[in-house]
Enzyme design. Structure first.
Site, mmCIF file in Angstrom:
data_model
loop_
_atom_site.group_PDB
_atom_site.id
_atom_site.type_symbol
_atom_site.label_atom_id
_atom_site.label_comp_id
_atom_site.label_asym_id
_atom_site.label_seq_id
_atom_site.Cartn_x
_atom_site.Cartn_y
_atom_site.Cartn_z
ATOM 1 N N LYS A 115 -10.629 -6.240 9.328
ATOM 2 C CA LYS A 115 -11.699 -5.852 8.442
ATOM 3 C C LYS A 115 -12.827 -5.924 9.415
ATOM 4 O O LYS A 115 -13.812 -4.898 9.321
ATOM 5 C CB LYS A 115 -11.914 -6.273 7.312
ATOM 6 C CG LYS A 115 -10.664 -5.989 6.288
ATOM 7 C CD LYS A 115 -10.765 -6.538 4.800
ATOM 8 C CE LYS A 115 -9.804 -6.344 4.014
ATOM 9 N NZ LYS A 115 -9.863 -6.767 2.654
ATOM 10 N N ASN A 135 -18.113 -23.532 -1.963
ATOM 11 C CA ASN A 135 -17.016 -23.385 -0.791
ATOM 12 C C ASN A 135 -16.863 -24.686 -0.216
ATOM 13 O O ASN A 135 -17.706 -25.852 -0.489
ATOM 14 C CB ASN A 135 -17.435 -22.468 0.474
ATOM 15 C CG ASN A 135 -16.539 -22.275 1.160
ATOM 16 O OD1 ASN A 135 -15.525 -21.802 0.973
ATOM 17 N ND2 ASN A 135 -16.676 -22.569 2.616
ATOM 18 N N GLY A 165 -4.546 -10.995 -8.619
ATOM 19 C CA GLY A 165 -5.188 -9.850 -7.907
ATOM 20 C C GLY A 165 -4.323 -8.272 -7.907
ATOM 21 O O GLY A 165 -5.209 -7.435 -7.038
ATOM 22 N N ASP A 175 -22.810 2.307 2.072
ATOM 23 C CA ASP A 175 -23.866 1.333 1.857
ATOM 24 C C ASP A 175 -23.281 -0.052 1.466
ATOM 25 O O ASP A 175 -23.429 -1.287 1.674
ATOM 26 C CB ASP A 175 -24.941 1.349 0.637
ATOM 27 C CG ASP A 175 -25.999 2.520 1.070
ATOM 28 O OD1 ASP A 175 -25.896 2.687 2.150
ATOM 29 O OD2 ASP A 175 -26.498 2.954 0.173
ATOM 30 N N THR A 187 -16.771 -25.823 2.659
ATOM 31 C CA THR A 187 -17.917 -26.184 3.703
ATOM 32 C C THR A 187 -19.233 -25.629 3.327
ATOM 33 O O THR A 187 -19.268 -24.242 3.009
ATOM 34 C CB THR A 187 -17.559 -25.590 5.128
ATOM 35 O OG1 THR A 187 -17.486 -24.238 4.857
ATOM 36 C CG2 THR A 187 -16.416 -26.317 5.868
ATOM 37 N N ASN A 207 -12.571 -2.072 4.643
ATOM 38 C CA ASN A 207 -11.242 -1.676 4.395
ATOM 39 C C ASN A 207 -10.686 -0.405 4.405
ATOM 40 O O ASN A 207 -9.629 -0.305 4.239
ATOM 41 C CB ASN A 207 -10.780 -2.696 3.202
ATOM 42 C CG ASN A 207 -11.149 -1.829 1.697
ATOM 43 O OD1 ASN A 207 -12.088 -0.827 1.756
ATOM 44 N ND2 ASN A 207 -10.323 -2.015 0.753
ATOM 45 N N GLY A 233 -15.204 -16.741 2.579
ATOM 46 C CA GLY A 233 -14.809 -15.856 3.711
ATOM 47 C C GLY A 233 -15.133 -14.462 3.326
ATOM 48 O O GLY A 233 -15.547 -13.962 2.465
ATOM 49 N N SER A 237 0.808 -1.124 0.222
ATOM 50 C CA SER A 237 0.144 0.153 0.000
ATOM 51 C C SER A 237 0.835 1.331 0.206
ATOM 52 O O SER A 237 0.479 2.211 -0.607
ATOM 53 C CB SER A 237 -0.996 0.147 1.298
ATOM 54 O OG SER A 237 -1.886 -1.082 1.096
ATOM 55 N N TYR A 288 -2.287 -12.290 -5.441
ATOM 56 C CA TYR A 288 -1.338 -11.750 -6.386
ATOM 57 C C TYR A 288 0.057 -12.409 -6.404
ATOM 58 O O TYR A 288 0.415 -12.833 -5.373
ATOM 59 C CB TYR A 288 -1.222 -10.177 -6.667
ATOM 60 C CG TYR A 288 -0.921 -9.284 -5.511
ATOM 61 C CD1 TYR A 288 0.612 -9.145 -5.337
ATOM 62 C CD2 TYR A 288 -1.844 -9.138 -4.414
ATOM 63 C CE1 TYR A 288 0.867 -8.290 -4.284
ATOM 64 C CE2 TYR A 288 -1.195 -8.405 -3.163
ATOM 65 C CZ TYR A 288 0.172 -7.988 -3.179
ATOM 66 O OH TYR A 288 0.640 -7.330 -2.166
#
Length: 269
Positions: free
Chosen positions: A68, A154, A237, A80, A156, A89, A132, A19, A215
């Site tokens: 998060k 997924n 990503g 929203d 599970t 985030n 997740g 970042s 990534y």
């Protein structure tokens, strides 16, 4: 008192975060100087670390794992998108001293697919692997792009069904997934340890884009598998990472960065 506008990413760990480099590129585009640091908050000490940061002049913050959900509860008000995702985030310091929580992960993903990879989401069939927080955070924005169908698979089944009920999409067990998807997005964390989602290679036979939300090396196992199984195009990503950062930067500063040159800059590092 800090002379420069001050921002930071909070995580645990935080030392690996790209970042700071990304946001310094945005500041160059805007023609300003900013300070952007990494803060590794103690587990159990996130709220205090954020409070101290803003009380000492912080203007905005990014939040990564594992904070998060905690950031969502810490925020005084929510966008929203954040309400739908149940996770935050991006934290924005408001002039009245309150903190606004937002979630730009879905924007980063959707913009990378539609604007950088030039693949429309509208009318397409999408398969999401994993259930997740990363996947939950992007579903609201994907739905805004009006795909024909979103299916979540997924390991599970209960977690997938919970998200399916929440967002009005479909859930299937990973073992039962067949082909017929235009876009397949891997939101599992298996690539970090070299593991693949437990899906058949047949799911990629109609796939126009196989996308991994992580990534570089972490994305390689899934993207190699997808490519060898017939996916026409693959992407990691990095574009999502830069895109969500750009949306955060715009919320803080009112300046919308151009993500393409920053993606290329980050690839070269």
């Amino acid at each position: 008192m800090h002379a420069l506008p001050r921002y930071a990413v909070f995580g645990n760990p935080a030392a690996h975060s790209k970042s700071p480099q990304i946001h310094q590129q945005f500041a160059l585009q805007e023609g300003v100087d900013i300070e952007y640091g990494r803060i590794c908050a103690d587990i159990g000490g996130f709220a205090q670390a954020v409070s101290t940061f803003f009380e000492t002049g912080g203007c905005g913050a990014n939040v990564t794992v594992p904070f998060k959900q905690e950031a969502f509860h810490l925020a005084d008000e929510h966008s929203d998108r954040a309400l739908a995702a149940g996770a935050v985030n991006t934290l924005v310091w408001l002039e009245d001293g309150r903190i606004r929580g937002d979630n730009t992960d879905g924007i980063g993903l959707a913009n990378d697919i539609t604007q950088v990879k030039n693949i429309a989401i509208e009318g397409k069939t999408i398969l999401l692997l994993g259930a997740g927080g990363a996947v939950r955070g992007v579903i609201p924005v994907l739905k805004e792009h009006r795909p024909a169908r979103i299916v979540i698979a997924n390991r599970t089944r209960a977690k997938a069904e919970e998200l399916a009920r929440l967002f009005g999409i479909e859930a299937v067990p990973m073992a039962d997934v067949n082909g017929g998807f235009d876009i397949i997005i891997n939101g599992t964390s298996g690539g970090l340890s070299g593991q693949l989602p437990a899906v058949s290679p047949k799911i990629f036979r109609d796939c126009r884009l196989a996308y991994d939300m992580v990534y570089r090396e972490a994305a390689k196992p899934f993207l190699d598998f997808a490519r060898q199984s017939g996916a026409k195009k693959t992407a990691d990503g990095l574009g999502m990472l830069v895109g969500q950062a750009a949306a955060s930067y715009a919320l803080w500063r009112g300046f919308k960065p151009d993500i393409r040159p920053v993606i290329e800059h980050m690839k070269a590092l």
